[in-house]
Design a protein around this motif. Structure first.
Motif, short mmCIF file in Angstrom:
data_model
loop_
_atom_site.label_atom_id
_atom_site.label_comp_id
_atom_site.label_asym_id
_atom_site.label_seq_id
_atom_site.Cartn_x
_atom_site.Cartn_y
_atom_site.Cartn_z
N VAL A 70 51.01 48.96 87.87
CA VAL A 70 50.17 48.73 88.89
C VAL A 70 49.87 50.14 89.36
O VAL A 70 48.49 50.47 89.63
CB VAL A 70 50.89 48.05 89.93
N ARG A 71 50.80 50.87 89.47
CA ARG A 71 50.22 52.39 89.90
C ARG A 71 49.13 53.10 88.99
O ARG A 71 48.23 53.69 89.41
CB ARG A 71 51.52 53.43 89.92
N ASN A 72 49.03 52.61 87.76
CA ASN A 72 48.08 53.18 86.85
C ASN A 72 46.90 52.55 87.03
O ASN A 72 45.85 53.02 86.89
CB ASN A 72 48.69 52.70 85.27
N TYR A 73 46.92 51.16 87.22
CA TYR A 73 45.74 50.32 87.71
C TYR A 73 44.99 51.12 88.85
O TYR A 73 43.80 51.03 88.99
CB TYR A 73 45.96 48.84 87.97
N PHE A 74 45.75 51.38 89.82
CA PHE A 74 45.26 52.17 90.88
C PHE A 74 44.61 53.38 90.61
O PHE A 74 43.48 53.86 91.25
CB PHE A 74 46.09 52.38 91.96
N LYS A 75 45.26 54.10 89.59
CA LYS A 75 44.49 55.22 89.22
C LYS A 75 43.10 55.21 88.69
O LYS A 75 42.07 55.86 88.83
CB LYS A 75 45.63 56.22 88.34
N ILE A 76 43.31 53.99 87.62
CA ILE A 76 42.31 53.81 86.88
C ILE A 76 40.97 53.53 87.43
O ILE A 76 39.83 53.87 87.41
CB ILE A 76 42.46 52.79 85.82
N TYR A 77 41.09 52.48 88.43
CA TYR A 77 40.17 51.56 89.29
C TYR A 77 40.18 52.19 90.74
O TYR A 77 40.47 51.44 91.49
CB TYR A 77 40.29 50.23 89.19
N LYS A 78 40.32 53.32 90.96
CA LYS A 78 40.50 54.03 92.27
C LYS A 78 39.42 53.46 93.38
O LYS A 78 39.81 53.02 94.18
CB LYS A 78 40.51 55.70 92.20
N GLU A 79 38.29 53.58 92.80
CA GLU A 79 37.22 53.28 93.87
C GLU A 79 37.20 51.77 93.88
O GLU A 79 36.93 51.31 95.14
CB GLU A 79 35.97 53.62 93.22
N GLU A 80 37.26 50.91 92.70
CA GLU A 80 36.99 49.70 92.72
C GLU A 80 38.44 48.80 93.74
O GLU A 80 38.13 47.89 94.11
CB GLU A 80 37.18 49.10 91.39
N LEU A 81 39.46 49.57 93.71
CA LEU A 81 40.73 48.98 94.33
C LEU A 81 40.85 49.74 95.63
O LEU A 81 42.03 49.51 96.40
CB LEU A 81 41.89 48.96 93.57
N GLU A 82 39.90 50.63 96.22
CA GLU A 82 40.06 51.07 97.46
C GLU A 82 40.04 49.93 98.48
O GLU A 82 39.69 48.99 98.69
CB GLU A 82 38.87 51.95 97.82
N ASP A 83 41.29 50.12 99.47
CA ASP A 83 41.62 49.29 100.64
C ASP A 83 42.06 47.92 100.06
O ASP A 83 42.45 46.90 100.96
CB ASP A 83 40.20 48.89 101.37
N TYR A 84 42.32 47.52 98.86
CA TYR A 84 43.18 46.60 98.44
C TYR A 84 44.42 46.67 98.20
O TYR A 84 45.02 48.06 98.06
CB TYR A 84 42.44 45.95 96.84
N ASN A 85 45.33 45.63 98.31
CA ASN A 85 46.97 45.55 98.32
C ASN A 85 47.20 45.09 96.88
O ASN A 85 46.73 43.92 96.91
CB ASN A 85 47.46 45.17 99.57
N TYR A 86 48.22 45.38 96.40
CA TYR A 86 48.72 44.75 95.36
C TYR A 86 49.74 43.54 95.84
O TYR A 86 50.48 43.92 96.56
CB TYR A 86 49.58 45.54 94.40
N ILE A 87 49.63 42.39 95.25
CA ILE A 87 50.15 41.25 95.89
C ILE A 87 51.23 41.01 94.49
O ILE A 87 51.14 40.42 93.29
CB ILE A 87 49.38 39.85 95.83
#
Length: 135
Positions: A33-50
């Motif tokens: 999940v941390r890796n996804y937040f790095k790869i998709y930094k802009e796309e997942l901005e302000d989103y929380n992992y459930i």
């Protein structure tokens, strides 16, 4: 003679060795999940992992969902309309920007959620971004 094992015993031993502990599984999932937040930094901005079913149950309708499918592709999802259970799967009905409704499973996707943003929220964020530039 005790070290001689049948093919079946070796397969069973390999299978048992391949089973992860819950702790190892959670660490691997957290790293992914941390890796996804790095790869998709802009796309997942302000989103929380459930991460849990408890968090899923507490999601509010009207929030925004993005998800990563089994092929590791980020999908834009849509607005959460409804949650329900179907054949032991926790499902969501989403509506995209073309007003097309579709279902996705919490259990088979990595889910990210963002609260519904109002015009006041957008204005506040814009104002704060200007303050950051002039400090």
């Amino acid at each position: 003679m005790d070290n001689i094992k049948s093919k079946r015993e070796k397969q069973i031993e390999n299978f048992i060795d391949s089973i992860q502990t819950q702790e190892d599984f959670l660490k691997k999932q957290e790293k992914t999940v941390r890796n996804y937040f790095k790869i998709y930094k802009e796309e997942l901005e302000d989103y929380n992992y459930i991460s849990s079913i408890e968090e899923f149950i507490n999601l509010k309708n009207g929030g925004y969902i993005r998800y990563i499918n089994l092929n590791d592709e980020l999908k834009w999802g849509g607005i959460l309309l409804k949650k329900f259970k179907y054949d032991d799967l926790n499902m969501m009905v989403l509506c995209n920007s073309y007003c097309k409704n579709f279902n996705i499973s919490f259990d088979k996707n990595v889910i990210f959620y963002k609260k519904h943003t109002t015009q006041a929220d957008k204005t506040r964020k814009l104002f704060l971004s200007y303050l950051d530039k002039y400090e």
